[in-house]
Structures are given as C-alpha cells and as structure tokens.
Design a protein around this motif. Sequence first.
Motif, mmCIF file in Angstrom:
data_model
loop_
_atom_site.group_PDB
_atom_site.id
_atom_site.type_symbol
_atom_site.label_atom_id
_atom_site.label_comp_id
_atom_site.label_asym_id
_atom_site.label_seq_id
_atom_site.Cartn_x
_atom_site.Cartn_y
_atom_site.Cartn_z
ATOM 1 N N THR A 162 0.875 -1.254 0.210
ATOM 2 C CA THR A 162 -0.020 -0.086 -0.025
ATOM 3 C C THR A 162 0.864 1.160 0.095
ATOM 4 O OG1 THR A 162 -1.505 -1.082 1.034
ATOM 5 C CG2 THR A 162 -1.850 1.274 1.200
ATOM 6 N N LEU A 163 1.822 1.259 0.584
ATOM 7 C CA LEU A 163 2.795 2.442 0.903
ATOM 8 C C LEU A 163 3.575 2.748 -0.564
ATOM 9 C CD1 LEU A 163 4.215 2.096 4.443
ATOM 10 C CD2 LEU A 163 2.478 3.916 3.799
ATOM 11 N N ILE A 164 3.867 1.371 -0.968
ATOM 12 C CA ILE A 164 4.775 1.584 -2.444
ATOM 13 C C ILE A 164 3.759 2.307 -3.222
ATOM 14 C CG2 ILE A 164 5.481 0.174 -4.477
ATOM 15 C CD1 ILE A 164 6.528 -2.051 -2.306
ATOM 16 N N CYS A 165 2.648 1.932 -3.210
ATOM 17 C CA CYS A 165 1.583 2.329 -4.315
ATOM 18 C C CYS A 165 1.175 3.832 -4.040
ATOM 19 C CB CYS A 165 0.292 1.403 -4.217
ATOM 20 S SG CYS A 165 0.334 0.041 -4.863
ATOM 21 N N LYS A 166 1.664 4.277 -2.829
ATOM 22 C CA LYS A 166 1.359 5.638 -2.290
ATOM 23 C C LYS A 166 2.810 6.586 -2.602
ATOM 24 C CE LYS A 166 -2.353 4.980 0.971
ATOM 25 N NZ LYS A 166 -2.766 5.309 2.299
ATOM 26 N N GLU A 167 3.630 5.836 -3.367
ATOM 27 C CA GLU A 167 4.750 6.613 -3.884
ATOM 28 C C GLU A 167 5.763 6.838 -2.651
ATOM 29 O OE1 GLU A 167 3.028 8.429 -7.907
ATOM 30 O OE2 GLU A 167 4.180 9.695 -6.552
ATOM 31 N N TYR A 168 5.600 5.969 -1.661
ATOM 32 C CA TYR A 168 6.628 6.301 -0.704
ATOM 33 C C TYR A 168 7.992 5.541 -1.059
ATOM 34 C CZ TYR A 168 3.483 7.707 3.012
ATOM 35 O OH TYR A 168 2.547 8.452 3.899
ATOM 36 N N SER A 169 9.078 5.982 -0.734
ATOM 37 C CA SER A 169 10.162 5.514 -0.902
ATOM 38 C C SER A 169 10.755 4.366 -0.102
ATOM 39 C CB SER A 169 11.698 6.445 -1.026
ATOM 40 O OG SER A 169 11.714 7.075 0.359
ATOM 41 N N ASN A 170 11.614 3.513 -0.304
ATOM 42 C CA ASN A 170 12.151 2.472 0.501
ATOM 43 C C ASN A 170 12.454 3.212 1.794
ATOM 44 O OD1 ASN A 170 11.540 0.630 -1.172
ATOM 45 N ND2 ASN A 170 13.641 0.380 -1.596
ATOM 46 N N SER A 171 13.359 4.445 2.030
ATOM 47 C CA SER A 171 13.613 4.884 3.104
ATOM 48 C C SER A 171 12.541 5.545 3.722
ATOM 49 C CB SER A 171 14.667 6.022 2.959
ATOM 50 O OG SER A 171 14.233 6.879 1.954
ATOM 51 N N GLU A 172 11.383 5.961 3.179
ATOM 52 C CA GLU A 172 10.348 6.729 4.080
ATOM 53 C C GLU A 172 9.552 5.392 4.659
ATOM 54 O OE1 GLU A 172 8.659 8.631 0.648
ATOM 55 O OE2 GLU A 172 9.743 10.576 1.145
ATOM 56 N N ILE A 173 9.448 4.439 3.708
ATOM 57 C CA ILE A 173 8.760 3.038 4.367
ATOM 58 C C ILE A 173 9.343 2.483 5.759
ATOM 59 C CG2 ILE A 173 7.747 0.709 3.949
ATOM 60 C CD1 ILE A 173 7.679 1.492 0.727
ATOM 61 N N ALA A 174 10.610 2.495 5.536
ATOM 62 C CA ALA A 174 11.448 1.803 6.535
ATOM 63 C C ALA A 174 11.281 2.833 7.898
ATOM 64 C CB ALA A 174 13.003 1.895 6.277
#
Length: 214
Positions: A162-174
């Motif tokens: 879901t976060l990937i689809c909201k265009e969060y970067s890997n570092s932001e998701i982390a």
Amino acid sequence: MLKLFITDDHELYLEGLTLLLNKQEGIRVVGSALTGESLLQKLPDLDIDVLLLDVHLPDIEEEDLLKKIRSLKPQLKILYLTIMRGTRYIHKLVKYDIQGYLLKNSSIDELKQALHTIAGGQKYFSKEINILDTEQDFRHTITIEDKKVDEILSRREIEILTLICKEYSNSEIAEKLFLSVSTVETHRKNLIAKLGVNNTVGLVKFALKNRLID
C-alpha cells in the motif's frame, strides 16, 4: 541453536551437507530424508526451525509435497536448496509461503545468512536469481485472481504494498514502519516475485485490481 532438517534425494550430497552444517557454530542438523514420503512420515514429530528442501524429489511432485507439508506444519519455515534456476519454479512455490530459495552452488556463508535470515522471520532469495527475469519466465507466473489477497500476502506485505503504491520511497517506508531499509527492499522483491509482476507498475495494478488502493 538453529535446528534444521534436510530433504534431498542425493545421498552423498545430503551426507556432505549435513557434516558441513554441523560444523557451523549455532547450527545443528537434527535429521534428514531422501524422499518426500520419508519427510512426511517424520514431519509431525519434528521440532525444527527451518526445513531445507530440494525442488525435485523422485516420489512426489513439489506442489503436492508442499500442500502436505502445509497441512501438517502451516507455519514451518522452508528454504529450497536446489540447482533449478528458473523463476517459474519460484513463482510456482511462493504461493505456499516458502521463506527462501537458494542455489546449490552458493557459498556456505550465503547459506548461513539465508538460514539465519529465515529463522529471524524474513525471507531470502538467492543473489544469483534475478526475480525480475525475462518475460518468457513470467509466462509461468502464478495466478491469484481466485484467491483472497490475505491468503497470498501477509499483513506486513499488504502494508508495504500500500505504501509503495502511495509512492513512498524505501527509506520513507522504513522510517514509517520502524524497519531497516534492507528489510523494506527485501519485502519489495518478495512482493514482485510472489505476485508474478515485473516492476512497481505491476504492483500498483495488482493493488488497484484488488481494491487495496483507490
């Protein structure tokens, strides 16, 4: 102590691997089997952390074996150790929630890394396997239209997707999920392999189709 059980139909390889792993600190092979049926007979009484399994066994098809393993031990962590490189094998097996796939020419250090990664609750796929392989390999990808999303993906995987689809970067998701960047990267690769897509666009299409995002 990380406890393992190994199933492989090549007796010399099986014995050699058992000896090698038993020499590693913190690892103990508690048993082995040469056939799928032998594994299934022993499995109910096994107390192990990881099952090391070859793809091709002489007495049972890999998917039939996995179905029976999952009926006996739904939460068992499974690491495939095989010579089979094709991503079609991975895509056929990941729907049974395997935890890893490693090639037999891997080093002992990578095997130990895979075992400890899996025992720690994460997944591990061989560095020599490009899960974003050729389009031809993806003709054999798994289909999931007839399955519920939560039967295919874990809660954490759905959250990251879901976060990937909201265009969060890997570092932001982390940062948002209190994970390491490498853990997020591993989840992203696992999602691509598990869903049989080629890239982030494929992940977004899956999420839209299954109404995970608007």
